[in-house]
Enzyme design. Structure first.
Site, PDB file in Angstrom:
ATOM      1  N   PRO A 143      51.998  38.759  -5.722  1.00 52.42           N
ATOM      2  CA  PRO A 143      52.379  39.628  -4.580  1.00 52.42           C
ATOM      3  C   PRO A 143      53.674  39.548  -3.579  1.00 52.42           C
ATOM      4  CG  PRO A 143      50.030  38.594  -4.569  1.00 52.42           C
ATOM      5  CD  PRO A 143      50.897  37.952  -5.380  1.00 52.42           C
ATOM      6  N   ASN A 144      54.125  40.509  -3.293  1.00 53.73           N
ATOM      7  CA  ASN A 144      55.298  40.708  -2.234  1.00 53.73           C
ATOM      8  C   ASN A 144      56.575  40.172  -2.840  1.00 53.73           C
ATOM      9  OD1 ASN A 144      53.613  41.792  -0.134  1.00 53.73           O
ATOM     10  ND2 ASN A 144      52.918  39.705   0.004  1.00 53.73           N
ATOM     11  N   ARG A 167      63.472  42.017   2.797  1.00 54.45           N
ATOM     12  CA  ARG A 167      63.011  41.301   3.834  1.00 54.45           C
ATOM     13  C   ARG A 167      63.044  39.810   3.968  1.00 54.45           C
ATOM     14  NH1 ARG A 167      58.644  45.308   4.023  1.00 54.45           N
ATOM     15  NH2 ARG A 167      59.737  47.260   4.110  1.00 54.45           N
ATOM     16  N   TYR A 209      64.104  33.845   1.572  1.00 53.53           N
ATOM     17  CA  TYR A 209      64.144  34.245   0.227  1.00 53.53           C
ATOM     18  C   TYR A 209      65.379  34.418  -0.289  1.00 53.53           C
ATOM     19  CZ  TYR A 209      59.072  33.386   1.158  1.00 53.53           C
ATOM     20  OH  TYR A 209      57.964  33.041   1.334  1.00 53.53           O
ATOM     21  N   ASN A 243      55.506  32.629 -10.880  1.00 51.15           N
ATOM     22  CA  ASN A 243      55.449  32.636  -9.621  1.00 51.15           C
ATOM     23  C   ASN A 243      54.229  33.154  -8.765  1.00 51.15           C
ATOM     24  OD1 ASN A 243      56.115  32.532  -6.864  1.00 51.15           O
ATOM     25  ND2 ASN A 243      58.184  33.108  -7.210  1.00 51.15           N
ATOM     26  N   ALA A 302      51.628  33.996  -2.773  1.00 53.77           N
ATOM     27  CA  ALA A 302      50.563  33.262  -2.055  1.00 53.77           C
ATOM     28  C   ALA A 302      49.332  33.117  -2.889  1.00 53.77           C
ATOM     29  CB  ALA A 302      50.305  34.650  -0.910  1.00 53.77           C
ATOM     30  N   HIS A 354      48.372  29.421  -3.584  1.00 55.84           N
ATOM     31  CA  HIS A 354      47.350  28.654  -2.594  1.00 55.84           C
ATOM     32  C   HIS A 354      45.908  28.854  -2.470  1.00 55.84           C
ATOM     33  CE1 HIS A 354      51.473  27.632  -1.670  1.00 55.84           C
ATOM     34  NE2 HIS A 354      51.655  29.122  -1.350  1.00 55.84           N
ATOM     35  N   ASP A 407      41.831  29.678 -13.420  1.00 54.75           N
ATOM     36  CA  ASP A 407      40.638  29.721 -14.510  1.00 54.75           C
ATOM     37  C   ASP A 407      41.432  30.407 -15.663  1.00 54.75           C
ATOM     38  OD1 ASP A 407      39.198  28.213 -12.890  1.00 54.75           O
ATOM     39  OD2 ASP A 407      37.829  30.030 -12.821  1.00 54.75           O
ATOM     40  N   GLU A 457      54.983  26.382 -13.316  1.00 53.92           N
ATOM     41  CA  GLU A 457      54.801  26.936 -11.939  1.00 53.92           C
ATOM     42  C   GLU A 457      56.308  27.108 -11.410  1.00 53.92           C
ATOM     43  OE1 GLU A 457      51.928  25.103  -9.424  1.00 53.92           O
ATOM     44  OE2 GLU A 457      52.643  25.966  -7.852  1.00 53.92           O
ATOM     45  N   HIS A 480      58.734  28.087  -7.669  1.00 52.48           N
ATOM     46  CA  HIS A 480      58.835  28.814  -6.381  1.00 52.48           C
ATOM     47  C   HIS A 480      60.450  28.929  -6.073  1.00 52.48           C
ATOM     48  CE1 HIS A 480      54.694  28.626  -5.463  1.00 52.48           C
ATOM     49  NE2 HIS A 480      54.489  27.588  -6.279  1.00 52.48           N
ATOM     50  N   LEU A 481      60.716  29.990  -5.315  1.00 53.52           N
ATOM     51  CA  LEU A 481      62.046  29.980  -4.745  1.00 53.52           C
ATOM     52  C   LEU A 481      62.465  28.968  -3.751  1.00 53.52           C
ATOM     53  CD1 LEU A 481      61.741  33.952  -4.350  1.00 53.52           C
ATOM     54  CD2 LEU A 481      63.653  32.542  -5.668  1.00 53.52           C
ATOM     55  N   SER A 482      61.038  28.892  -2.705  1.00 51.10           N
ATOM     56  CA  SER A 482      61.438  27.716  -1.581  1.00 51.10           C
ATOM     57  C   SER A 482      60.625  26.486  -2.018  1.00 51.10           C
ATOM     58  CB  SER A 482      60.853  28.604  -0.354  1.00 51.10           C
ATOM     59  OG  SER A 482      59.321  28.671  -0.561  1.00 51.10           O
ATOM     60  N   ARG A 499      57.464  23.503   3.877  1.00 48.38           N
ATOM     61  CA  ARG A 499      57.113  24.717   4.644  1.00 48.38           C
ATOM     62  C   ARG A 499      55.734  24.340   5.199  1.00 48.38           C
ATOM     63  NH1 ARG A 499      58.062  30.156   1.477  1.00 48.38           N
ATOM     64  NH2 ARG A 499      57.755  30.713   3.596  1.00 48.38           N
ATOM     65  N   ARG A 524      50.903  25.713   2.413  1.00 47.68           N
ATOM     66  CA  ARG A 524      51.665  26.041   1.235  1.00 47.68           C
ATOM     67  C   ARG A 524      51.908  24.815   0.389  1.00 47.68           C
ATOM     68  NH1 ARG A 524      53.877  31.128   1.758  1.00 47.68           N
ATOM     69  NH2 ARG A 524      54.399  31.512   4.204  1.00 47.68           N
TER      70      ARG A 524
HETATM   71  O1  CA2 Z   1      58.858  30.029  -2.455  1.00 46.76           O
HETATM   72  C1  CA2 Z   1      58.087  30.951  -3.331  1.00 46.76           C
HETATM   73  O2  CA2 Z   1      58.518  31.552  -4.388  1.00 46.76           O
HETATM   74  C2  CA2 Z   1      56.817  31.584  -2.866  1.00 46.76           C
HETATM   75  O3  CA2 Z   1      55.930  31.740  -4.197  1.00 46.76           O
HETATM   76  C3  CA2 Z   1      56.889  32.951  -2.224  1.00 46.76           C
HETATM   77  C4  CA2 Z   1      55.634  33.427  -1.664  1.00 46.76           C
HETATM   78  C5  CA2 Z   1      55.100  32.349  -1.070  1.00 46.76           C
HETATM   79  O4  CA2 Z   1      53.702  32.954  -0.300  1.00 46.76           O
HETATM   80  C6  CA2 Z   1      54.742  30.824  -1.378  1.00 46.76           C
HETATM   81  O5  CA2 Z   1      54.289  30.100  -0.615  1.00 46.76           O
HETATM   82  C7  CA2 Z   1      56.200  30.479  -2.236  1.00 46.76           C
HETATM   83  C8  CA2 Z   1      55.920  34.709  -0.770  1.00 46.76           C
HETATM   84  C9  CA2 Z   1      56.671  35.836  -1.725  1.00 46.76           C
HETATM   85  C10 CA2 Z   1      56.762  36.842  -0.706  1.00 46.76           C
HETATM   86  O6  CA2 Z   1      58.115  37.377  -0.969  1.00 46.76           O
HETATM   87  C11 CA2 Z   1      58.631  37.921   0.127  1.00 46.76           C
HETATM   88  C12 CA2 Z   1      59.876  38.342  -0.012  1.00 46.76           C
HETATM   89  C13 CA2 Z   1      60.759  39.263   0.718  1.00 46.76           C
HETATM   90  C14 CA2 Z   1      59.798  39.508   2.073  1.00 46.76           C
HETATM   91  C15 CA2 Z   1      58.733  39.197   2.289  1.00 46.76           C
HETATM   92  C16 CA2 Z   1      57.757  38.356   1.157  1.00 46.76           C
END
Ligand code: CA2
Length: 144
Positions: free
Chosen positions: A9-10, A17, A22, A73, A76, A79, A86, A97, A99-101, A106, A110
């Site tokens: 998601p997202n 954004r 990110y 990736n 959200a 978590h 499963d 797995e 993640h960008l961040s 954080r 997370r």
């Molecule tokens: O760091 C990552 O790749 C995450 O998977 C990014 C997720 C976050 O919930 C994980 O804890 C770490 C969030 C992705 C949402 O991406 C956005 C991008 C632009 C604006 C808002 C959200």
């Protein structure tokens, strides 16, 4: 070797954004970098994004017998999602797995990944490079 990249998601909002968290690279630009690296290493890539947990579960189930490695990736859902965990466990496909961040630097919520125990390993905190590093990890997954 066939690699399935799943973005949860997202992640479709990348580059539009929250650039301070990110970065400014869009998901389409990340896909292009992944394809470039995979071509150099002789791997095929399917690159998808969904905001729907059930659709992601279905894609993981359908990957069996089609893909050699899943790069996930889970955003959200990392978590929260027992369903994704499963599904990964059930397919038995090696899963990386990413993640960008650096999720460990954080918020505390997370720090916990429900996915991690059923993966081959994690790549976190390298921004866009987490994706290209995952291509390298994926093509070497059997050398572990
Ligand atoms: O760091 C990552 O790749 C995450 O998977 C990014 C997720 C976050 O919930 C994980 O804890 C770490 C969030 C992705 C949402 O991406 C956005 C991008 C632009 C604006 C808002 C959200």
């Amino acid at each position: 070797m066939k690699l399935l990249f799943l973005n949860c998601p997202n992640l479709n909002l990348l580059g539009q954004r929250e650039p301070s968290v990110y970065g400014r690279t869009t998901l389409a630009e990340i896909e292009a970098k992944v394809r470039e690296r995979a071509a150099k290493l002789g791997a095929e890539v399917d690159f998808r994004q969904s905001n729907l947990e059930g659709e992601l579960v279905t894609w993981i189930q359908q990957a069996k017998g089609v893909f050699d490695v899943i790069v996930l990736n889970a955003a959200a859902y990392t978590h929260t999602s027992v369903a994704l965990r499963d599904a990964i466990s059930a397919t038995g496909i090696p899963t990386i797995e990413i993640h960008l961040s650096n999720v460990h630097a954080r918020e505390e919520f997370r720090h916990k990944s429900l996915i991690a125990p059923v993966t081959t390993g994690q790549i976190v905190g390298f921004g866009v490079h987490s994706y290209t590093l995952a291509v390298d990890a994926a093509v070497n997954v059997n050398l572990k």
